[in-house]
Design a protein around this motif. Sequence first.
Motif, PDB file in Angstrom:
ATOM      1  N   LEU A  37      51.189  -0.147 -29.490  1.00 53.19           N
ATOM      2  CA  LEU A  37      50.846   0.920 -30.440  1.00 53.19           C
ATOM      3  C   LEU A  37      51.997   1.182 -31.402  1.00 53.19           C
ATOM      4  N   GLN A  38      52.400   0.124 -32.095  1.00 54.47           N
ATOM      5  CA  GLN A  38      53.469   0.215 -33.089  1.00 54.47           C
ATOM      6  C   GLN A  38      53.264  -0.865 -34.129  1.00 54.47           C
ATOM      7  N   SER A  39      54.035  -0.791 -35.204  1.00 58.21           N
ATOM      8  CA  SER A  39      53.925  -1.770 -36.283  1.00 58.21           C
ATOM      9  C   SER A  39      54.246  -3.164 -35.747  1.00 58.21           C
ATOM     10  N   PRO A  40      53.531  -4.214 -36.207  1.00 56.39           N
ATOM     11  CA  PRO A  40      52.549  -4.243 -37.296  1.00 56.39           C
ATOM     12  C   PRO A  40      51.126  -3.896 -36.877  1.00 56.39           C
ATOM     13  N   PHE A  41      50.930  -3.533 -35.619  1.00 58.45           N
ATOM     14  CA  PHE A  41      49.583  -3.246 -35.146  1.00 58.45           C
ATOM     15  C   PHE A  41      49.126  -1.844 -35.545  1.00 58.45           C
ATOM     16  N   PHE A  42      50.067  -0.914 -35.576  1.00 60.17           N
ATOM     17  CA  PHE A  42      49.706   0.461 -35.922  1.00 60.17           C
ATOM     18  C   PHE A  42      50.904   1.177 -36.530  1.00 60.17           C
ATOM     19  N   ASN A  43      50.630   1.966 -37.568  1.00 59.81           N
ATOM     20  CA  ASN A  43      51.643   2.822 -38.168  1.00 59.81           C
ATOM     21  C   ASN A  43      50.919   3.974 -38.855  1.00 59.81           C
ATOM     22  N   LYS A  44      51.158   5.176 -38.387  1.00 55.57           N
ATOM     23  CA  LYS A  44      50.359   6.317 -38.856  1.00 55.57           C
ATOM     24  C   LYS A  44      50.646   6.692 -40.305  1.00 55.57           C
ATOM     25  N   GLY A  45      51.748   6.219 -40.880  1.00 54.23           N
ATOM     26  CA  GLY A  45      52.074   6.616 -42.242  1.00 54.23           C
ATOM     27  C   GLY A  45      51.509   5.715 -43.320  1.00 54.23           C
ATOM     28  N   ARG A  46      50.878   4.616 -42.933  1.00 58.77           N
ATOM     29  CA  ARG A  46      50.327   3.700 -43.934  1.00 58.77           C
ATOM     30  C   ARG A  46      48.824   3.919 -44.067  1.00 58.77           C
ATOM     31  N   ILE A  47      48.191   3.216 -45.000  1.00 61.33           N
ATOM     32  CA  ILE A  47      46.755   3.403 -45.194  1.00 61.33           C
ATOM     33  C   ILE A  47      45.996   2.922 -43.961  1.00 61.33           C
ATOM     34  N   GLU A  48      44.863   3.558 -43.699  1.00 60.86           N
ATOM     35  CA  GLU A  48      44.086   3.248 -42.498  1.00 60.86           C
ATOM     36  C   GLU A  48      43.463   1.864 -42.544  1.00 60.86           C
ATOM     37  N   ALA A  49      43.306   1.284 -43.726  1.00 60.94           N
ATOM     38  CA  ALA A  49      42.755  -0.076 -43.825  1.00 60.94           C
ATOM     39  C   ALA A  49      43.572  -1.047 -42.982  1.00 60.94           C
ATOM     40  N   LEU A  50      44.895  -0.903 -43.026  1.00 59.60           N
ATOM     41  CA  LEU A  50      45.762  -1.798 -42.259  1.00 59.60           C
ATOM     42  C   LEU A  50      45.683  -1.498 -40.770  1.00 59.60           C
ATOM     43  N   ASN A  51      45.586  -0.220 -40.401  1.00 61.38           N
ATOM     44  CA  ASN A  51      45.477   0.138 -38.984  1.00 61.38           C
ATOM     45  C   ASN A  51      44.161  -0.348 -38.384  1.00 61.38           C
ATOM     46  N   TYR A  52      43.071  -0.157 -39.124  1.00 58.81           N
ATOM     47  CA  TYR A  52      41.778  -0.628 -38.626  1.00 58.81           C
ATOM     48  C   TYR A  52      41.731  -2.152 -38.596  1.00 58.81           C
ATOM     49  N   GLY A  53      42.399  -2.802 -39.539  1.00 56.15           N
ATOM     50  CA  GLY A  53      42.393  -4.265 -39.576  1.00 56.15           C
ATOM     51  C   GLY A  53      43.239  -4.899 -38.494  1.00 56.15           C
ATOM     52  N   SER A  54      44.200  -4.153 -37.958  1.00 54.04           N
ATOM     53  CA  SER A  54      45.082  -4.726 -36.930  1.00 54.04           C
ATOM     54  C   SER A  54      44.751  -4.149 -35.557  1.00 54.04           C
ATOM     55  N   ILE A  55      45.264  -2.964 -35.221  1.00 52.67           N
ATOM     56  CA  ILE A  55      44.991  -2.416 -33.886  1.00 52.67           C
ATOM     57  C   ILE A  55      43.506  -2.100 -33.734  1.00 52.67           C
ATOM     58  N   GLY A  56      42.834  -1.767 -34.835  1.00 47.98           N
ATOM     59  CA  GLY A  56      41.395  -1.488 -34.763  1.00 47.98           C
ATOM     60  C   GLY A  56      40.603  -2.699 -34.312  1.00 47.98           C
ATOM     61  N   VAL A  57      40.971  -3.875 -34.816  1.00 49.84           N
ATOM     62  CA  VAL A  57      40.283  -5.105 -34.395  1.00 49.84           C
ATOM     63  C   VAL A  57      40.597  -5.405 -32.930  1.00 49.84           C
ATOM     64  N   VAL A  58      41.834  -5.118 -32.501  1.00 55.58           N
ATOM     65  CA  VAL A  58      42.189  -5.307 -31.096  1.00 55.58           C
ATOM     66  C   VAL A  58      41.316  -4.406 -30.217  1.00 55.58           C
ATOM     67  N   ILE A  59      41.142  -3.156 -30.633  1.00 52.54           N
ATOM     68  CA  ILE A  59      40.286  -2.230 -29.888  1.00 52.54           C
ATOM     69  C   ILE A  59      38.849  -2.747 -29.848  1.00 52.54           C
ATOM     70  N   GLY A  60      38.341  -3.155 -31.011  1.00 53.84           N
ATOM     71  CA  GLY A  60      36.983  -3.703 -31.065  1.00 53.84           C
ATOM     72  C   GLY A  60      36.835  -4.951 -30.214  1.00 53.84           C
ATOM     73  N   HIS A  61      37.886  -5.773 -30.200  1.00 50.38           N
ATOM     74  CA  HIS A  61      37.911  -6.985 -29.372  1.00 50.38           C
ATOM     75  C   HIS A  61      37.723  -6.634 -27.902  1.00 50.38           C
ATOM     76  N   GLU A  62      38.485  -5.652 -27.428  1.00 54.05           N
ATOM     77  CA  GLU A  62      38.410  -5.293 -26.005  1.00 54.05           C
ATOM     78  C   GLU A  62      37.068  -4.641 -25.668  1.00 54.05           C
ATOM     79  N   ILE A  63      36.528  -3.820 -26.555  1.00 60.78           N
ATOM     80  CA  ILE A  63      35.204  -3.242 -26.331  1.00 60.78           C
ATOM     81  C   ILE A  63      34.158  -4.346 -26.239  1.00 60.78           C
ATOM     82  N   THR A  64      34.242  -5.310 -27.145  1.00 60.18           N
ATOM     83  CA  THR A  64      33.261  -6.400 -27.169  1.00 60.18           C
ATOM     84  C   THR A  64      33.332  -7.246 -25.908  1.00 60.18           C
ATOM     85  N   HIS A  65      34.506  -7.313 -25.278  1.00 66.10           N
ATOM     86  CA  HIS A  65      34.619  -8.075 -24.031  1.00 66.10           C
ATOM     87  C   HIS A  65      33.632  -7.574 -22.971  1.00 66.10           C
ATOM     88  N   GLY A  66      33.276  -6.310 -23.048  1.00 70.65           N
ATOM     89  CA  GLY A  66      32.300  -5.794 -22.099  1.00 70.65           C
ATOM     90  C   GLY A  66      30.917  -6.380 -22.294  1.00 70.65           C
TER      91      GLY A  66
END
Length: 749
Positions: free
Chosen positions: A553-582
Amino acid sequence: MKPSYYIWFNRSFHLLFVIMVMIINIPVYEGHTLKSINTGKSYSREENKNVCQTQQCKEAASTLLESMNKDVDACEDFYQFACGKWVQKHPVPPTESHRNQFDLVMEKLDYQLKDILEERENPSDPTPVAASKRFYSACMDTETVEEEGLDLLNIILDQLGGWPIASAEWQPETFSWSDMLAVMTRRLAVTPLILTYVYLDRKNSSRSIITIDQPPLVLPRSMLVEPDVYGHQLQAYRKWIVETAHEIAKAKNIHIPPTRIHVDSFDIVEFEIELAKLTSPNELRRNAYRTYNVLTIKELQQWTDSAEIVNPQTRIRWLDFIKEIFRHVNVEIGADEKIVVKELDYLIKLLQLLDSTPTRTIANYLHWRIVKTSSRDTTAKMRQLAFDFEKVLSGAKEDQPRWRDCIFRTSGSLSFAVGYKYVSHYFDFEAKKAAVEMVKNIRGAFISQVHAIDWMDEETKKVAVEKAEAMTELIGYPDWYANVTALEQYYKGTKVGKSHLANVVASKTQMVHRVLSKLRQPTDRTEWNTSPDVVNAYYNPQTNSIIFPAGILQSPFFNKGRIEALNYGSIGVVIGHEITHGFDDMGRQSDKYGNLAQWWSESTIETYLRKSQCFIDQYDHYRVPELDHLLKTEVTMNGVTTQGENIADNGGLRQAFLAYQQFIQNNGPEMRLPGMEEFSPEQLFFLGFATVWCESTTSESLLQEVLSDPHSPHKLRVLGTLANSEDFAKAFNCAPGSQMNPKIKCMIW
C-alpha cells in the motif's frame, strides 16, 4: 502432455500478447501546444488550468515520463510504450535475477527493516520485537557462524543416522525412511517425499484437517522430467551436492574417496528425477475435486498396503508416522482420524519407487534435503556453494549482501514481530482507509458486472453476488496489533540465542507446531497468514478472503496525493485481480464459505468453460523468444497452467476501470498530470496499470518463472490483458485489428 519447453510460467501476482505493426499518432510538441494522442484535441500549457499541481502528481508524472518510450506505437506494443525506457534505465543488478517495481519497493522496505533491526534493544519493545533484533544480530555475527562451522548441522545429521555420502561408516539396518521423514517434518519443516500439514477442510471450512500431498522438489518438475533438455542445470545440481558433501566430510575430519561421492551424488539426482516423474503436473492439479480424497488413517493404510512391493521395510505405518509428526502437539490421533490425500496414486508409486531404490540412495536424498535447506545458514563456503548453483538457475552474477539475507531470515522466522515494528514506524494509516474504500468500490463494480452479464443464469448470479458480498478483506495488518499481549502470546516460548542455525531450526520447529496445533481449533476467518511487511497480495479460497499487506500500500501501487486514475490503475487492478480469483477456474469451485460446492448450473459451467478456453488458446500462442537460445526451440506459453492468473488479471483490470468510471461519475472529471497534459485520466489509468509491471530479467530467471509460476511474465500480463480490453482500445483509439485491439477478445468477468 506438452513438452516442458512449451512454456508454463508463474510468479506471485502477475499476462500476455503477440505483436504486429500499425501506425497511430504519437504525441508531439508543436510550438507551445501538445497534441493529444488520437483525439485531435490540443492543450495550451498556458491556457490549461486543469492540471494537478500537488507534489505527488508532479512526482507521478516525472516517473511515468522517465518510464515511457513515446517512439513506440501505443496500439502496437503498449508494454514498450509504457516501459521501454524503464527497462533501459533499470538493468538487472549483478546481485539480482530480475528487476521490477515489486523489487524496488521491497528493496526500500528492506532498508527500513534494516534500520529497525539494527536499532538498540529498547525496554519498551515487546518481547518478540526484541527477539527479532537478537535473531538478526546472530545472523549478522559471521565470526560466531564461522566458529560454529558445520558442527550443529553435523549433529542434526548424525541424530538422524548420518549422511551416507559424507560418512566413513553408515548403518543401513538402522535406517527407516518414514521415521526420518516424520522427524524432518516436525523439527525442520523439510518434506522431501511426502508433504504433511494441517489446513482447512475444503468441504467444511469451519474445521482443519490433516492433509497429505506430493512433495516440493529442488528443481522445477519440468527440468527433472526432461534431463536431456536441462543437462546444464542438472550438472550444476550434481556439482553442488558433490562439493557440499566434501565440506561436510572435511568438517568431520573424514576422508571420503571422490569416486564414491560422485557416484552417490549421481544417484541422488537420478532418484529425484524418478521422484519428479511420479508427481502430477500443475495442469492436473487445478481441479480441487480431484485432489480432495478423504480417508481415515486405517483406510489410507489399506490403500498403500495394496502396493506391490518386495521389501516389507519399505511400507509406511501411517498411524506411527503421523503420531511422530504430532509428538509435541496436544492432540490425540487415532486410526479413525480423517485426512485428505491430494494424490492417491502418487503414494502407491512412491512406495514402488522406494522399494526398487537402494536404501543408501534414499538416506542420501533425505539428508541432502536437510543440508540443502541449511546451507545458507552455515559457513561462507557453504553459502558460496549454494550461490554457485543458484546463479546457474537465476542468472545472478553476485550473491546478495549478507544483511539482506539476514533480513529475509529474520522476517521469515519472526514475521509478525518484524511487521509490528514496520507498521508502527512506516505505514501510512490513511492508505488503509483509502484501500478499504477502494475495495468497496471495486467489489461494487464486480457485482454490477455480474448482474449485467448474459452468460450466467439468474440463480447462479444470485449466489455469485452473495459470494462477492461475503468476501472478507484483510488490509494493512492484523487487528490484534492493537493488543501487545496478543503479539506476546503469538510468540510465547520463542527462544533466540547466539547460534544462527540453532535459531533457524527452533523457529521452524515452532512454526510447524503452530500449524499442527490448528487441528482441533475453530477457524479464524480473519487470520493473517502473511506478515504486513511484504510487497504482495493474495486471495485465500478456503476463507473467501482477500489480503493486502501494508508493504504493497505505497507508491507506485498507491499514493493518496496523486490523481485516482493512477491509484485505480495500479492498486485498484490488484484489488480487482484478487476479487476475481474467487471466480476464476479454481475459485469458482468454492462457495462463499470457502467450501468445495457445485453452485453453478450445468449450462453456466458449460459456457464458462468455453469462455475460459478462449484465454487458454490466447496464452497458448504467446511466444517467449527470450528463451529460444536456452532451449534450442521456439518457446511458447502454456495457457492451462496460467489461466487462473490470466482470468484474474483481465477481470481485475475491467472491474477497476468500471469502479474508476463510477468514481468519476460521483466526483467529476479528474485533472491531468503536469507535463503529460496530452494524456486523459482514462489513458493515465492504463499507464498506471502497465508501469506497475515494468521489468528487466535474466533469461535464466525468466525460465524459472515460465516453468514454475502460475502467472504470466510481466510483459505478457500487460499485453495480454490490454489486448482483451475494449476500454483500453477506446481510450487510445486503437484501430480494429491492431496488435493492441485484436478482433477476437477474451472476457469472462
